[in-house]
Design an enzyme around this catalytic site. Structure first.
Site, PDB file in Angstrom:
ATOM      1  N   HIS A   1     100.413  40.091  33.371  1.00 15.29           N
ATOM      2  CA  HIS A   1      99.977  41.334  34.004  1.00 15.29           C
ATOM      3  C   HIS A   1      99.251  42.254  33.026  1.00 15.29           C
ATOM      4  CE1 HIS A   1     101.886  41.297  38.088  1.00 15.29           C
ATOM      5  NE2 HIS A   1     102.591  40.331  37.522  1.00 15.29           N
TER       6      HIS A   1
ATOM      7  N   HIS B   1     108.426  35.950  32.133  1.00 12.75           N
ATOM      8  CA  HIS B   1     107.645  35.665  33.338  1.00 12.75           C
ATOM      9  C   HIS B   1     108.509  35.347  34.547  1.00 12.75           C
ATOM     10  CE1 HIS B   1     104.179  34.765  35.773  1.00 12.75           C
ATOM     11  NE2 HIS B   1     104.616  33.550  36.018  1.00 12.75           N
TER      12      HIS B   1
END
Length: 703
Positions: free
Chosen positions: A148, A280
């Site tokens: 991100h 993640h």
């Protein structure tokens, strides 16, 4: 508390409860580290109810670190939810880091590696903030980037991300930045690929090496591994023996297998690694898990805020306090109290009708039944909150509720948005409480009416009937990458390469790179123009030559964009976007590779001599030695497909829809660590050991 004995970990079987290890802790020799990942600061920040959830939990994490008097904080990626966080988000994050990590508390450990390694070029301050004499750091924070908040852009400083801003601000130590330059700009093959250099720390008699690899697109990471181009620097020299280092590796990749090249196998790491901290994945699995056949452990802290209404997000969230002494470590789980309660359940209306709970032909009866089920989940959320928060003065936040409803036999259903209005003020997500789905029925594909638009892919709905999904659920299941790819395939582009256009659009959408499309168009026009100038073109044949120039550009683009082979839609599952945060998945086997594909890394060359550290008056001896040049081998492998040309982190990791051809090539493998093992062996990422450099190899599709 989960404990692990590093000396005897290899004698325990996978799945066994780790044995206690640090029996007598010595504070002078024991590192205390707070582990966290996937904070996603800025998620839903404009939501009036949930907007402050991520930043509030991040504040709690910093408070835990301060109260526990940890030596430092270790974050495994996705500190921010957006690639370009808002001003409010950056302001709050920097303010909290200044409030809780700056102070007069002395640093109880020393830095053995070069503090200027990774520092901003052209400036005199070190990369490690507590080595800067102008800063007073009490609790250092070390972090890698995630998918991100990964680096983007093509400015004079190269690709940058939000963590770069925090790093030069002096409130965070950013490491694990992967630089993938264009291969044609590199003369020495040893400089190609991913190079990982550790941060070396010492506390008393305990020596710690932190290796970090920020997120890389799964297809690109798979290519680098196949090409044997992932190298880890190994400390040498000084007064620390090789086996005395406690090596930690931080990664931010898919752990759940989404496809043949869409995850990182758990067994790919060398046994010299003692612990892998996995980011993640959002489900909390802090307790160290032994990898079968390996001597290292994996700890997955999970996210600190729910970014989706998936089962993995409903698992209670924790952070870990890890203690490391010598070769032993243990992790104590600390529950987070500021996480919004989340309850979910699933009902099958046909089964409930058989039990007499409702009349499946009566819409009002179904609505009343669903109302009772949601009320039950709200009550259950309150009970779980009181159990985790015994303080009577603690005020519970509005819970997140998700009820998945199988409606195959129902004729009429209530509107989910209208249904949610009944629970405004009682839940935090009234608009998407219900998720309708039907059992997928085989149906013929409808002929498309508009030739400029792509066919609708039924696989996009993952087995659900799109007519029974709410607008939010339909949008959540759609993949922007699929829409862009399908639309471009339906067009007739005469100059631009479809694969490159797809990558540029995705960088514009996902990473907010406003120049991505403009740069791609400009580069493509220059490439096609150069190709046209080399030809003798008649005016009548311009279109044909332009088509040939485009095909040439497309072939060049496909060569430098390695992608996984697409599965056939018949009888096989659809590959998900690698950027999606994967949740709990059952029966996810590791990706097996042939024994010829074991990755033995060569001695990584040390960088040029850096400046001698001067902060705090400590002199550091260099612990990295230059590697010898690679020797030629008797059997030369075929040339591996070159990696993409680097414009930024996004362009380096974007992929093409065309699969490059690859076939097995016999090679003379370098000697493995600890002797050459015969038989089947999983691919490994190993430390540098010197000697002959193993050459890149290619794997066949079956491998």
């Amino acid at each position: 508390m989960a404990s692990v004995n590093g000396d005897h970990a290899g004698h325990s079987e996978a799945g066994d409860e780790p044995n206690p290890s640090i029996v007598q802790q010595n504070p002078d020799n024991c590192f205390r580290i707070l582990l966290a990942t996937d904070n996603h600061i800025g998620y839903a920040e404009k939501d009036p109810i949930r907007g402050q959830d991520a930043i509030n939990t991040f504040k709690e994490i910093l408070e835990i670190a301060r109260d526990a008097e940890v030596d430092f904080i270790l974050l495994a990626g996705d500190l921010f939810h957006e690639n370009r966080p808002s001003r409010t988000c950056m302001h709050q994050t920097i303010a909290l880091l200044r409030e809780y990590t700056l102070g007069d508390k002395p640093i109880s450990f020393e830095l053995l590696s070069d503090p200027y390694d990774g520092s901003a070029p052209g400036f005199s301050f070190p990369a490690v903030n507590y080595e800067d004499p102008n800063l007073n750091i009490a609790i250092p924070v070390f972090s890698i980037h995630g998918n991100h908040d990964d680096p983007q852009g093509t400015g004079p400083e190269g690709a940058l991300c939000a963590l770069d801003v925090l790093s030069v601000s002096g409130v965070l130590n950013y490491f694990g930045k992967v630089d993938l330059p264009a291969d044609e700009a590199i003369q020495d093959d040893t400089d190609k690929g991913i190079r990982i250099k550790p941060i070396l720390l010492r506390k008393g008699t305990t020596n710690l090496a932190l290796y970090g690899v920020g997120n890389v697109k799964d297809a690109r990471m798979h290519y680098e591994l196949r090409s044997n181009r992932v190298k880890m620097y190994m400390p040498e020299g000084g007064d620390v023996a090789e086996d005395d280092w406690f090596n930690i590796l931080l990664i931010h990749q898919n752990r759940v297998k989404h496809g043949p090249q869409q995850s990182v196998p758990e067994g790919m790491f060398d046994d010299s690694i003692r612990l892998v901290v996995w980011g993640h994945e959002h489900d909390c699995r802090l307790t160290p898990e032994k990898v079968e056949g390996k001597d290292y452990w994996i700890s997955q802290p999970g996210s600190s805020v729910a970014t989706s209404l998936a089962p993995g997000e409903a698992i209670p969230k924790h952070v870990g306090i890890m203690s490391i002494q010598g070769s032993q470590f243990q992790i104590a789980e600390v529950p987070l109290k500021t996480v919004r309660p989340f309850e979910l359940d699933e009902v099958v209306l046909s089964y409930a009708a058989e039990q007499g709970a409702l009349n499946i032909d009566d819409k009002d009866s179904i609505t009343e039944y669903l109302k009772n089920q949601v009320t039950r989940l709200i009550k259950q959320a309150h009970e779980n909150w009181k159990e985790r928060n015994p303080d009577p003065d603690a005020k519970m936040m509005l819970p997140l509720i998700r009820l998945k409803v199988e409606t195959t036999d129902a004729k009429e259903m209530t509107n989910p948005v209208r249904f949610g209005q009944l629970f405004v003020g009682k839940v935090a997500n009234p608009r998407d409480i219900l998720q309708y789905y039907r059992k997928k029925k085989p149906a013929g594909r409808k002929a498309k009416n508009n030739p400029d638009l792509p066919d609708e892919d039924e696989d996009d709905w993952e087995g659900d009937d799109p007519t029974m999904l709410t607008t939010n659920d339909r949008l959540a299941k759609l993949r922007m990458a699929n829409l862009v790819k399908q639309y471009l395939q339906a067009q007739n582009l005469e100059v631009l390469v479809e694969n490159g256009m797809e990558d540029a659009v995705m960088r514009f959408v996902e990473k907010d790179d406003k120049d991505a499309i403009k740069d791609f168009v400009s580069d493509t026009l220059k490439m096609v123009g150069r190709d046209m100038k080399t030809r003798e073109v008649d005016e009548e044949d311009v279109e044909d030559h332009m088509l040939q120039a485009k095909e040439h550009a497309a072939s060049q683009y496909a060569e430098v964009r390695p992608v996984p082979k697409e599965k056939s839609k018949k009888g096989k599952g659809k590959q998900k976007d690698s950027d999606e945060d994967s949740m709990l998945a059952e029966d996810d086997d590791q990706m097996d590779l042939d024994s010829d594909g074991s990755f033995q890394q060569t001695k990584a060359p040390a960088k040029g001599k850096g400046r001698a550290p001067t902060a705090r008056g400590k002199g550091k001896n260099p612990l990295f030695q230059n590697a010898s040049e690679s020797e030629e081998e008797e059997e030369e492998p075929e040339e591996v497909v070159p990696p993409p040309k680097k414009r930024g982190a996004a362009s380096a990791s974007a992929s093409s829809s065309r699969k490059p051809a690859a076939k097995a090539v016999p090679t003379k493998k370098a000697p493995a660590r600890g002797g050459g093992a015969t038989g089947m062996q999983q691919s490994q990422l190993t430390f540098s050991k010197g000697g002959k450099a193993s050459k890149p190899i290619e794997l066949s599709d079956s491998d």
